[in-house]
Write a protein that holds these residues in place. Structure first.
Motif, mmCIF file in Angstrom:
data_model
loop_
_atom_site.group_PDB
_atom_site.id
_atom_site.type_symbol
_atom_site.label_atom_id
_atom_site.label_comp_id
_atom_site.label_asym_id
_atom_site.label_seq_id
_atom_site.Cartn_x
_atom_site.Cartn_y
_atom_site.Cartn_z
ATOM 1 N N ALA A 86 95.176 39.642 25.273
ATOM 2 C CA ALA A 86 96.298 40.573 25.412
ATOM 3 C C ALA A 86 96.244 41.362 26.704
ATOM 4 O O ALA A 86 97.286 41.813 27.209
ATOM 5 N N ASP A 87 95.041 41.549 27.266
ATOM 6 C CA ASP A 87 94.932 42.313 28.506
ATOM 7 C C ASP A 87 95.033 41.443 29.751
ATOM 8 O O ASP A 87 94.891 41.924 30.880
ATOM 9 N N HIS A 88 95.309 40.152 29.549
ATOM 10 C CA HIS A 88 95.478 39.240 30.681
ATOM 11 C C HIS A 88 96.839 39.488 31.337
ATOM 12 O O HIS A 88 97.824 39.767 30.644
ATOM 13 N N PRO A 89 96.935 39.403 32.665
ATOM 14 C CA PRO A 89 98.231 39.644 33.337
ATOM 15 C C PRO A 89 99.357 38.739 32.866
ATOM 16 O O PRO A 89 100.532 39.106 32.966
ATOM 17 N N ASP A 90 99.027 37.562 32.338
ATOM 18 C CA ASP A 90 100.055 36.623 31.904
ATOM 19 C C ASP A 90 100.477 36.802 30.449
ATOM 20 O O ASP A 90 101.356 36.082 29.968
ATOM 21 N N SER A 91 99.872 37.732 29.732
ATOM 22 C CA SER A 91 100.152 37.891 28.303
ATOM 23 C C SER A 91 101.534 38.491 28.064
ATOM 24 O O SER A 91 101.867 39.556 28.597
ATOM 25 N N ASN A 92 102.334 37.825 27.250
ATOM 26 C CA ASN A 92 103.632 38.387 26.861
ATOM 27 C C ASN A 92 103.447 39.665 26.057
ATOM 28 O O ASN A 92 104.211 40.626 26.211
ATOM 29 N N GLN A 93 102.448 39.665 25.172
ATOM 30 C CA GLN A 93 102.173 40.866 24.398
ATOM 31 C C GLN A 93 101.809 42.036 25.311
ATOM 32 O O GLN A 93 102.329 43.150 25.152
ATOM 33 N N GLY A 94 100.933 41.777 26.265
ATOM 34 C CA GLY A 94 100.502 42.841 27.167
ATOM 35 C C GLY A 94 101.656 43.425 27.948
ATOM 36 O O GLY A 94 101.746 44.657 28.115
ATOM 37 N N MET A 95 102.551 42.571 28.446
ATOM 38 C CA MET A 95 103.707 43.067 29.197
ATOM 39 C C MET A 95 104.573 43.956 28.330
ATOM 40 O O MET A 95 104.999 45.046 28.745
ATOM 41 N N ALA A 96 104.868 43.522 27.113
ATOM 42 C CA ALA A 96 105.731 44.298 26.224
ATOM 43 C C ALA A 96 105.079 45.619 25.819
ATOM 44 O O ALA A 96 105.753 46.647 25.687
ATOM 45 N N ARG A 97 103.768 45.605 25.629
ATOM 46 C CA ARG A 97 103.071 46.851 25.285
ATOM 47 C C ARG A 97 103.167 47.850 26.433
ATOM 48 O O ARG A 97 103.442 49.040 26.226
ATOM 49 N N ARG A 98 102.912 47.382 27.639
ATOM 50 C CA ARG A 98 102.955 48.294 28.787
ATOM 51 C C ARG A 98 104.357 48.834 29.037
ATOM 52 O O ARG A 98 104.543 50.021 29.349
#
Length: 248
Positions: A86-98
């Motif tokens: 989830a903390d990878h730059p390519d993660s869709n989840q990470g982008m939406a969380r940020r």
């Protein structure tokens, strides 16, 4: 000026709107998403929404982060996910969380990311399918009807992680499967799961999408080469295009 076309095909309603630019596309998508959330909560007490990755929907998520909504009644899913943490730059989840989810008081239990830690992506897909079946209280072989599924398309005509000429396109009896992009696994909603949605909303920006759109909207073409053609939901199908993508 907004160009708008509404098409009725059997029980499905398709609405195509061409917006002047990407800012107007995001503003219009915000209107639709807020209205669908309100309707779902009024009718069923909760709203379920599956998010898309990529750069196009990110400004929508940032706008949603500014809203005052009954967050405890909203449940978040993803239509697909790259097989990265989830903390990878390519993660869709990470982008939406940020951009959105970490900015609002959304209960942690209301966020349902796709798992990406199992050694075998097929195991992760099965795990997420079981999670969806439990959440929606499904019997074997049944599909849930999410209130909103957000999608984009690639220049190659793919959507979610349903890529041209891949095995994922043939899956009809599962909610979740493994997609493949240049040898890299993805976890993705299947076409039948997407097609059970109350509302599917495509957000498409940029002139590079025009060739694919020509094939996607053609009366007859190859669904395995342009997988977005497989998306024919039982509910509403919205296509929001900016002028660069949709002026033709």
């Amino acid at each position: 000026m907004i160009l708008r076309v509404v098409m009725e095909v059997e029980t499905m309603q398709t609405i195509v709107e061409v917006l002047p630019d990407k800012n107007e596309l995001i503003a219009r998508s915000l209107e639709i998403v807020l209205a669908k959330i309100e309707d779902a909560i009024a009718q069923r007490g909760i709203a379920t929404i599956a998010l898309a990755g990529g750069s196009t929907p990110k400004p929508l998520y940032e706008k949603l982060a500014e809203q005052d909504l009954p967050w405890e009644k909203i449940h978040i899913f993803w239509g697909d996910e790259r097989y990265v943490p989830a903390d990878h730059p390519d993660s869709n989840q990470g982008m939406a969380r940020r951009a959105w989810l970490d900015q609002v008081p959304l209960p942690a239990a209301n966020i349902h990311p796709m798992p990406t830690s199992a050694p075998d992506p097929a195991d992760a897909a099965a795990q997420h399918e079981a999670e969806l079946q439990a959440f929606f209280k499904l019997s074997a072989g049944a599909f849930p009807a999410l209130d909103i599924i957000l999608l984009g398309i690639g220049d190659d005509g793919h959507t979610a992680s349903l890529f041209p000429h891949t095995d994922a396109l043939q899956v009809r009896d599962r909610l979740i499967t493994v997609g493949n992009k240049d040898g890299q696994p993805r976890i993705t909603f299947t076409a039948p799961l997407i097609n059970h949605a109350q509302t599917v909303l495509f957000l498409v920006a940029g002139a590079s999408k025009r060739p694919a759109l020509d094939h996607i909207f053609a009366p007859e073409d190859d669904d395995t080469l342009y997988p977005a053609r497989l998306i024919q939901p039982q509910g509403e199908l919205w296509w929001l295009l900016d002028r660069a993508a949709g002026e033709e």
